[in-house]
Motif scaffolding. Structure first.
Motif, PDB file in Angstrom:
ATOM      1  N   CYS A  61       0.988  -1.102   0.113  1.00 19.16           N
ATOM      2  CA  CYS A  61      -0.008   0.035   0.021  1.00 19.16           C
ATOM      3  C   CYS A  61       0.815   1.286  -0.069  1.00 19.16           C
ATOM      4  O   CYS A  61       1.704   1.368   0.793  1.00 19.16           O
ATOM      5  CB  CYS A  61      -1.002  -0.017   1.169  1.00 19.16           C
ATOM      6  SG  CYS A  61      -1.749   1.568   1.302  1.00 19.16           S
TER       7      CYS A  61
ATOM      8  N   GLU B 181      -0.208   4.077   0.775  1.00 17.63           N
ATOM      9  CA  GLU B 181      -0.516   5.248   1.908  1.00 17.63           C
ATOM     10  C   GLU B 181       0.098   4.730   3.249  1.00 17.63           C
ATOM     11  O   GLU B 181       0.868   5.572   3.802  1.00 17.63           O
ATOM     12  CB  GLU B 181      -2.033   4.955   1.897  1.00 17.63           C
ATOM     13  CG  GLU B 181      -2.932   5.637   0.885  1.00 17.63           C
ATOM     14  CD  GLU B 181      -2.724   7.233   0.915  1.00 17.63           C
ATOM     15  OE1 GLU B 181      -2.438   7.843  -0.240  1.00 17.63           O
ATOM     16  OE2 GLU B 181      -2.840   7.854   1.902  1.00 17.63           O
ATOM     17  N   CYS B 182       0.068   3.479   3.434  1.00 18.92           N
ATOM     18  CA  CYS B 182       0.508   3.015   4.718  1.00 18.92           C
ATOM     19  C   CYS B 182       1.670   2.154   4.751  1.00 18.92           C
ATOM     20  O   CYS B 182       2.081   1.622   5.783  1.00 18.92           O
ATOM     21  CB  CYS B 182      -0.671   2.349   5.731  1.00 18.92           C
ATOM     22  SG  CYS B 182      -1.258   1.081   5.064  1.00 18.92           S
TER      23      CYS B 182
ATOM     24  N   CYS C  81      -6.911  -1.744   0.782  1.00 21.53           N
ATOM     25  CA  CYS C  81      -5.941  -2.063   1.704  1.00 21.53           C
ATOM     26  C   CYS C  81      -6.671  -2.760   3.078  1.00 21.53           C
ATOM     27  O   CYS C  81      -7.672  -1.924   3.396  1.00 21.53           O
ATOM     28  CB  CYS C  81      -5.081  -0.831   1.842  1.00 21.53           C
ATOM     29  SG  CYS C  81      -4.039  -1.057   3.072  1.00 21.53           S
TER      30      CYS C  81
ATOM     31  N   CYS D 119      -5.341   0.373   6.020  1.00 24.25           N
ATOM     32  CA  CYS D 119      -5.745   1.830   6.173  1.00 24.25           C
ATOM     33  C   CYS D 119      -7.361   1.817   5.469  1.00 24.25           C
ATOM     34  O   CYS D 119      -7.834   2.938   5.469  1.00 24.25           O
ATOM     35  CB  CYS D 119      -4.949   2.686   5.598  1.00 24.25           C
ATOM     36  SG  CYS D 119      -4.700   2.396   3.842  1.00 24.25           S
TER      37      CYS D 119
HETATM   38 ZN    ZN Z   1      -2.921   1.058   3.493  1.00 27.86          ZN
END
Ligand code: ZN
Length: 71
Positions: free
Chosen positions: A6, A8-9, A28, A31
């Motif tokens: 991911c 993002e995280c 995901c 998140c």
């Molecule tokens: Zn994520």
């Protein structure tokens, strides 16, 4: 199984594909972010954020495709 990281995280997730190529929605597990991913030859090629509306639309398309495969 293909490992998806991911953006993002930074969490690794896995998806299982019936083919070595895939372009479609991915969520995901950590998140709960929505993304469009593109897998080519079992390798992640693109990873882009996706809004909820577009995610729903893509899931509908995938569901339709699955339906057609059964017949
Ligand atoms: Zn994520």
């Amino acid at each position: 199984m293909i490992k998806i990281k991911c953006s993002e995280c930074e969490t690794d997730g896995n998806i299982s594909l019936v083919a070595s190529n895939y372009q479609g929605p991915y969520r995901c597990w950590k998140c709960r972010g929505l993304f469009t991913i593109k897998v080519d030859n079992n390798e992640l090629k693109s990873f882009e954020p996706l809004d909820q509306e577009e995610f729903d639309r893509q899931q509908e398309i995938e569901a339709l495709k699955a339906k057609f495969k059964q017949h």
